[in-house]
Design an enzyme around this catalytic site. Structure first.
Site, PDB file in Angstrom:
ATOM      1  N   ARG A   1      11.799   1.417  20.257  1.00  0.00           N
ATOM      2  CA  ARG A   1      11.329   2.251  21.166  1.00  0.00           C
ATOM      3  C   ARG A   1      10.640   1.518  22.372  1.00  0.00           C
ATOM      4  NH1 ARG A   1      10.109   7.617  20.297  1.00  0.00           N
ATOM      5  NH2 ARG A   1      10.417   7.237  18.056  1.00  0.00           N
TER       6      ARG A   1
ATOM      7  N   SER B   1       5.553  -7.555  -1.741  1.00  0.00           N
ATOM      8  CA  SER B   1       5.729  -6.277  -1.468  1.00  0.00           C
ATOM      9  C   SER B   1       4.511  -5.479  -0.978  1.00  0.00           C
ATOM     10  CB  SER B   1       5.888  -5.540  -3.008  1.00  0.00           C
ATOM     11  OG  SER B   1       5.544  -4.575  -3.171  1.00  0.00           O
TER      12      SER B   1
ATOM     13  N   LYS C   1      12.358   4.402   1.778  1.00  0.00           N
ATOM     14  CA  LYS C   1      12.044   4.820   0.546  1.00  0.00           C
ATOM     15  C   LYS C   1      10.948   5.650   0.190  1.00  0.00           C
ATOM     16  CE  LYS C   1      14.217   0.324  -1.047  1.00  0.00           C
ATOM     17  NZ  LYS C   1      13.765  -0.911  -1.584  1.00  0.00           N
TER      18      LYS C   1
ATOM     19  N   ALA D   1      12.553  -8.065   3.329  1.00  0.00           N
ATOM     20  CA  ALA D   1      13.318  -8.412   4.548  1.00  0.00           C
ATOM     21  C   ALA D   1      13.448 -10.285   4.749  1.00  0.00           C
ATOM     22  CB  ALA D   1      12.148  -7.919   5.698  1.00  0.00           C
TER      23      ALA D   1
ATOM     24  N   LYS E   1       8.952   3.649  -7.572  1.00  0.00           N
ATOM     25  CA  LYS E   1       9.043   2.101  -7.693  1.00  0.00           C
ATOM     26  C   LYS E   1       7.805   1.648  -6.862  1.00  0.00           C
ATOM     27  CE  LYS E   1      10.661   0.319  -3.927  1.00  0.00           C
ATOM     28  NZ  LYS E   1      10.254  -0.977  -2.981  1.00  0.00           N
TER      29      LYS E   1
END
Length: 318
Positions: free
Chosen positions: A30, A246, A100, A132, A183
């Site tokens: 954007r 994470s 997710k 990633a 998860k």
């Protein structure tokens, strides 16, 4: 030709991986200034520094400039509806969610939000154990592509598989989506336990009983048990609950050791925990770890109090 909406770390990594094999990939962001910086530097210096863009990866801030082919929606779950509202009509091109979670305001899953906003577009979700940085570096992983229309799923599987991403296919969309949502909530719980010094055994117990909660909701929605045992369920749960890469796990760590957490980092599991709790209550499903995570996030429970509550529940068969 492939389009990726969202130049965060994960969207950029997918675009790099898919372009590395020679596919023509367009990455949309954007922010025009961010696009200009990526064009000039041939990298996403703010999200994935040092990961050079392949020659076949193009960047744009003009969503009307996207080529034919599937559109990967790599935006945070709670922003998916807004993105679909603001983006132009892509016609019959498949829309693939790469997020997710569960939408907090509606309790809808990613493909359900797509169907709500773009009812004429085929939808799918790409999910599974993946960071990633690993994808962008070309390290191997395997993901699940869930699409209710098997023919479209087969085509997407072939188009989106890369040299380092092996894609498995399923028509069990609810199973893949619930696995990816739950998860993240369990990763917060595990991070909190480790951060509070409760030990590896506590983490193993939370992962195992968290998997039971994942199955409980998914099966009630008509999912298949084998889907939850696969990449989008057990596989993603294992990765997210055990690695400091994470964000959800790191957020849980910060709760456990009473540390500050960067408010600019998106933690999908926080909103998802509340949405899952509301959905479970509406379905009269027992999800005690999810309830405890909501308490931790809201500050109504401490980690040790939450663990005491879980340990003092009535005894039962496994």
């Amino acid at each position: 030709m492939i389009s990726v909406i969202g130049a965060g770390a994960f969207g950029t990594a997918l675009a790099i991986s898919m372009a590395r094999g020679g596919a023509q990939v367009t990455l949309w962001a954007r922010d025009a200034a961010q696009v200009a910086a990526m064009r000039d530097g041939r990298e996403n210096a703010t999200r994935l520094p040092g990961m050079t863009f392949p020659e076949t990866l193009h960047v744009t801030e003009d969503a009307t400039d996207l080529p034919d082919g599937p559109v990967l929606l790599s935006v945070p779950m709670q922003m998916l509806r807004t993105a679909l509202r603001d983006l132009p009509d892509f016609g019959p091109r498949p829309l693939v969610a790469c997020c997710k979670g569960i939408e907090l305001s509606t309790r809808l899953s990613p493909t359900q939000v797509i169907a709500d906003m773009r009812p004429d577009a085929p939808s799918a979700i790409l999910t599974g154990p993946s960071f990633a940085q690993d994808i962008a570096r070309g390290l191997p992983t395997a993901l699940t592509l869930a699409c209710a229309e098997d023919g479209i799923g087969r085509s997407l599987q072939k188009t989106l598989t890369t040299q380092n991403i092996r894609i498995y296919r399923t028509t069990d969309v609810p199973g893949a989506e619930i696995g990816g949502a739950v998860k993240n909530v369990m990763a917060i719980a595990c991070g909190a336990a480790i951060g509070a010094g409760l030990g590896e055994s506590a983490r193993a117990a939370l992962m195992t009983r968290g998997y039971a909660e994942m199955q409980r909701m998914a099966l009630a929605l008509g999912a298949r048990a084998d889907t939850l045992a696969g990449l989008s369920g057990f596989g993603d749960l294992t990765l997210t609950c055990t690695s400091e890469l994470s964000r959800n796990y790191r957020y849980g760590l910060s709760i456990g050791n009473s540390a500050e957490f960067d408010p600019d980092i998106t933690v999908e599991g926080a909103a998802t925990a509340r949405a899952l709790q509301a959905r479970a209550q509406a379905m009269t499903l027992d999800m005690p770890i999810t309830d405890a995570v909501v308490g931790l996030i809201d500050g109504t429970l401490g980690v040790r109090d939450a663990m005491t509550l879980l340990l003092s529940r009535p005894l039962k068969e496994e």
